[in-house]
Design a protein around this motif. Structure first.
Motif, short mmCIF file in Angstrom:
data_model
loop_
_atom_site.label_atom_id
_atom_site.label_comp_id
_atom_site.label_asym_id
_atom_site.label_seq_id
_atom_site.Cartn_x
_atom_site.Cartn_y
_atom_site.Cartn_z
N SER A 194 59.36 29.89 41.52
CA SER A 194 59.68 30.29 42.89
C SER A 194 59.99 31.77 43.02
O SER A 194 59.80 32.35 44.09
N ILE A 195 60.48 32.40 41.95
CA ILE A 195 60.89 33.80 42.05
C ILE A 195 59.91 34.74 41.34
O ILE A 195 60.22 35.92 41.13
N LYS A 196 58.73 34.23 41.00
CA LYS A 196 57.76 35.09 40.31
C LYS A 196 57.29 36.25 41.16
O LYS A 196 56.69 37.20 40.65
N VAL A 197 57.58 36.19 42.45
CA VAL A 197 57.24 37.31 43.33
C VAL A 197 57.90 38.61 42.88
O VAL A 197 57.39 39.70 43.13
N PHE A 198 59.04 38.49 42.17
CA PHE A 198 59.77 39.69 41.78
C PHE A 198 59.08 40.46 40.67
O PHE A 198 59.23 41.67 40.57
N TRP A 199 58.35 39.77 39.79
CA TRP A 199 57.62 40.52 38.76
C TRP A 199 56.11 40.50 38.98
O TRP A 199 55.36 41.04 38.18
N ALA A 200 55.67 39.93 40.09
CA ALA A 200 54.24 39.95 40.42
C ALA A 200 53.70 41.38 40.55
O ALA A 200 52.59 41.66 40.09
N PRO A 201 54.43 42.33 41.18
CA PRO A 201 53.90 43.71 41.24
C PRO A 201 53.68 44.33 39.87
O PRO A 201 52.76 45.12 39.68
N ILE A 202 54.52 43.96 38.89
CA ILE A 202 54.34 44.49 37.54
C ILE A 202 53.06 43.93 36.93
O ILE A 202 52.26 44.67 36.33
N VAL A 203 52.85 42.63 37.08
CA VAL A 203 51.63 42.00 36.56
C VAL A 203 50.41 42.58 37.25
O VAL A 203 49.35 42.76 36.63
N ASP A 204 50.55 42.91 38.52
CA ASP A 204 49.42 43.41 39.29
C ASP A 204 49.04 44.84 38.93
O ASP A 204 47.86 45.21 38.96
N ARG A 205 50.03 45.67 38.55
CA ARG A 205 49.78 47.10 38.42
C ARG A 205 49.96 47.68 37.02
O ARG A 205 49.34 48.70 36.71
N VAL A 206 50.81 47.08 36.20
CA VAL A 206 51.16 47.70 34.92
C VAL A 206 50.20 47.24 33.82
O VAL A 206 50.03 46.03 33.60
N PRO A 207 49.52 48.16 33.11
CA PRO A 207 48.64 47.76 32.01
C PRO A 207 49.43 47.42 30.76
O PRO A 207 50.53 47.93 30.53
N LEU A 208 48.88 46.53 29.94
CA LEU A 208 49.49 46.16 28.68
C LEU A 208 48.91 47.01 27.55
O LEU A 208 47.69 47.25 27.53
N PRO A 209 49.74 47.47 26.65
CA PRO A 209 49.21 48.27 25.53
C PRO A 209 48.16 47.49 24.75
O PRO A 209 48.37 46.33 24.42
N TRP A 210 47.06 48.13 24.45
CA TRP A 210 45.95 47.61 23.66
C TRP A 210 45.20 46.47 24.36
O TRP A 210 43.98 46.50 24.45
N LEU A 211 45.92 45.47 24.88
CA LEU A 211 45.25 44.31 25.47
C LEU A 211 44.45 44.69 26.70
O LEU A 211 43.31 44.24 26.88
N THR A 212 45.05 45.50 27.59
CA THR A 212 44.35 45.87 28.82
C THR A 212 43.10 46.70 28.51
O THR A 212 42.06 46.53 29.15
N ALA A 213 43.19 47.59 27.52
CA ALA A 213 42.02 48.39 27.14
C ALA A 213 40.91 47.51 26.58
O ALA A 213 39.72 47.80 26.78
N ALA A 214 41.27 46.44 25.90
CA ALA A 214 40.27 45.57 25.27
C ALA A 214 39.72 44.52 26.21
O ALA A 214 38.52 44.20 26.17
N LEU A 215 40.57 43.97 27.09
CA LEU A 215 40.16 42.82 27.91
C LEU A 215 40.11 43.13 29.40
O LEU A 215 39.42 42.42 30.14
N GLY A 216 40.82 44.12 29.87
CA GLY A 216 40.93 44.37 31.29
C GLY A 216 42.29 43.92 31.81
O GLY A 216 43.03 43.18 31.15
N LYS A 217 42.61 44.33 33.02
CA LYS A 217 43.94 44.11 33.57
C LYS A 217 44.27 42.64 33.77
O LYS A 217 45.35 42.17 33.38
N ARG A 218 43.36 41.88 34.37
CA ARG A 218 43.65 40.48 34.68
C ARG A 218 43.64 39.61 33.43
O ARG A 218 44.55 38.82 33.19
N ARG A 219 42.61 39.74 32.62
CA ARG A 219 42.49 38.88 31.44
C ARG A 219 43.61 39.14 30.44
O ARG A 219 44.06 38.22 29.75
N SER A 220 44.05 40.39 30.33
CA SER A 220 45.11 40.70 29.37
C SER A 220 46.41 40.00 29.74
O SER A 220 47.10 39.44 28.88
N TRP A 221 46.78 40.02 31.02
CA TRP A 221 48.00 39.35 31.45
C TRP A 221 47.88 37.83 31.34
O TRP A 221 48.85 37.15 30.99
N ILE A 222 46.71 37.28 31.64
CA ILE A 222 46.51 35.84 31.48
C ILE A 222 46.69 35.44 30.02
O ILE A 222 47.38 34.46 29.70
N LEU A 223 46.09 36.21 29.12
CA LEU A 223 46.18 35.89 27.70
C LEU A 223 47.62 36.00 27.20
O LEU A 223 48.08 35.16 26.40
#
Length: 361
Positions: free
Chosen positions: A83-112
């Motif tokens: 119910s409160i995931k809205v509070f960290w949704a902007p981070i998931v939407d905008r912040v890249p993950l080290p190494w993972l985002t470069a290899a998989l992309g923004k959406r797939r890295s967070w899903i993985l």
């Protein structure tokens, strides 16, 4: 202002004089053969699997271990993360993950990342003595719930960006199908494993086997993420709010200024867009979204302990309680997907469009 009115009116007149051709039913059904649509079946499975494992299935496990009903009720707070995931949704939407985002992309890295968290949490629950270490079970369940809600955020973003609006109904339908199948597996399947493994390994170990099996099924989502492609970046729509636009396009020089620009882009802008689209009904929609499942989340966790106290077996709960409504839900979601493809999303008349757009100015 007048130029905007004239261009908008001419565009609407053109649309009115040239009615769009509706796809046939066979063309609407063919949308379910699109690769992106099929992909949502497996991502829906990965999203739906953890839900019951921290709700009703977990409560059945704890009650079977003779944990008190009051303690089981407190485990319902674990689900507040959904119910409160809205509070960290902007981070998931905008912040890249080290190494993972470069290899998989923004959406797939967070899903993985979310899927790995779910697997680790479920394996942790399988290794813990639920009868004597409730705190460890609660912490592992919290890891599962937090990782699952994070995965949900990224999957929703991927689904919206992966296909055109006319395909969104079908993608939602296949997502719901995978989600419901996963809930059936996590509900009925987990109870069946615990029931029939008990004579061989004992009650406590049977539940641990069940949760370890559920953790292994998350590999369905992991493989899907590694196979599919990253959706292209969507075009940012003009929000029409001068303050937000100024912050978004302004060159930030200091850290506070950069933080303000990021907050405006990730948090303020989506709300501005939402309120512009829905007008005075925006607060009603937000209130409905925030509360319509509150009773289900708070009280649903007590259903399985109630059934067990009445004397029903785990297999009976799995056969009756978890199968009811499953096929009707799937049929309704697929029919809804077909209707969106054939008739469009929320079709309205030309007159209503003109009246709404005139009022908005």
């Amino acid at each position: 202002m007048s130029s905007r009115h004239s261009s908008s009116s001419s565009a609407q007149s053109s649309l009115a004089s040239q009615p769009a051709q509706r796809p046939s039913w066979s063309e609407a059904i063919a949308v379910y053969r699109q690769p992106r649509v099929i992909t949502m079946l497996f991502l829906g499975f990965a999203a739906g699997l953890p839900l019951l494992l921290v709700f009703s299935t977990l409560s059945a496990w704890l009650r079977d271990m003779e944990v008190s009903r009051s303690a089981i009720g407190f485990f319902g707070w674990v689900g507040i993360t959904y119910s409160i995931k809205v509070f960290w949704a902007p981070i998931v939407d905008r912040v890249p993950l080290p190494w993972l985002t470069a290899a998989l992309g923004k959406r797939r890295s967070w899903i993985l990342l979310g899927q790995f968290g779910i697997m680790l949490g479920l394996l942790g629950m399988a290794l813990v003595d639920a009868q004597n270490n409730l705190m460890a079970v609660a912490l592992m369940a919290l890891v599962v719930a937090f990782s699952s809600s994070t995965q949900d955020i990224a999957i929703d973003a991927l689904r919206i960006e992966a296909a055109e609006p006319e395909y969104q109904g079908a993608m939602s339908a296949t997502y719901i199908l995978g989600y419901r199948v996963a809930m059936l597996v996590a509900g009925a399947g987990a109870l069946y494993i615990a029931q029939y493994a008990e004579p061989m390994v004992g009650k406590a170990e049977a539940w641990q086997w069940s949760y370890a099996a559920m953790a292994s099924l998350m590999l369905v989502g992991v493989v899907t993420v590694l196979v599919i492609g990253e959706p292209s970046e969507p075009n940012v729509e003009h929000l029409g709010d001068e303050l937000v636009e100024e912050l978004l396009h302004r060159k930030a020089r200091s850290k506070p200024e950069r933080a303000a620009v990021w907050f405006a882009s990730a948090v303020v802008a989506p709300f501005v867009d939402f309120f512009k689209r829905n007008g005075r009904f925006a607060l009603v929609i937000l209130l409905f979204i925030g509360m319509f499942r509150l009773s289900d989340i708070v009280m649903g966790i007590m259903a399985n302990p109630f059934y067990l106290d009445l004397g029903f077996s785990k297999a009976e709960i799995a056969s009756i309680g978890k199968l009811f409504g499953f096929f009707m839900t799937i049929a309704g979601s697929f029919l809804g997907g077909l209707m969106v493809v054939r008739y469009g999303i929320n079709p309205v008349s030309y007159t209503h469009l003109r009246a709404h757009e005139t009022d908005s100015y």
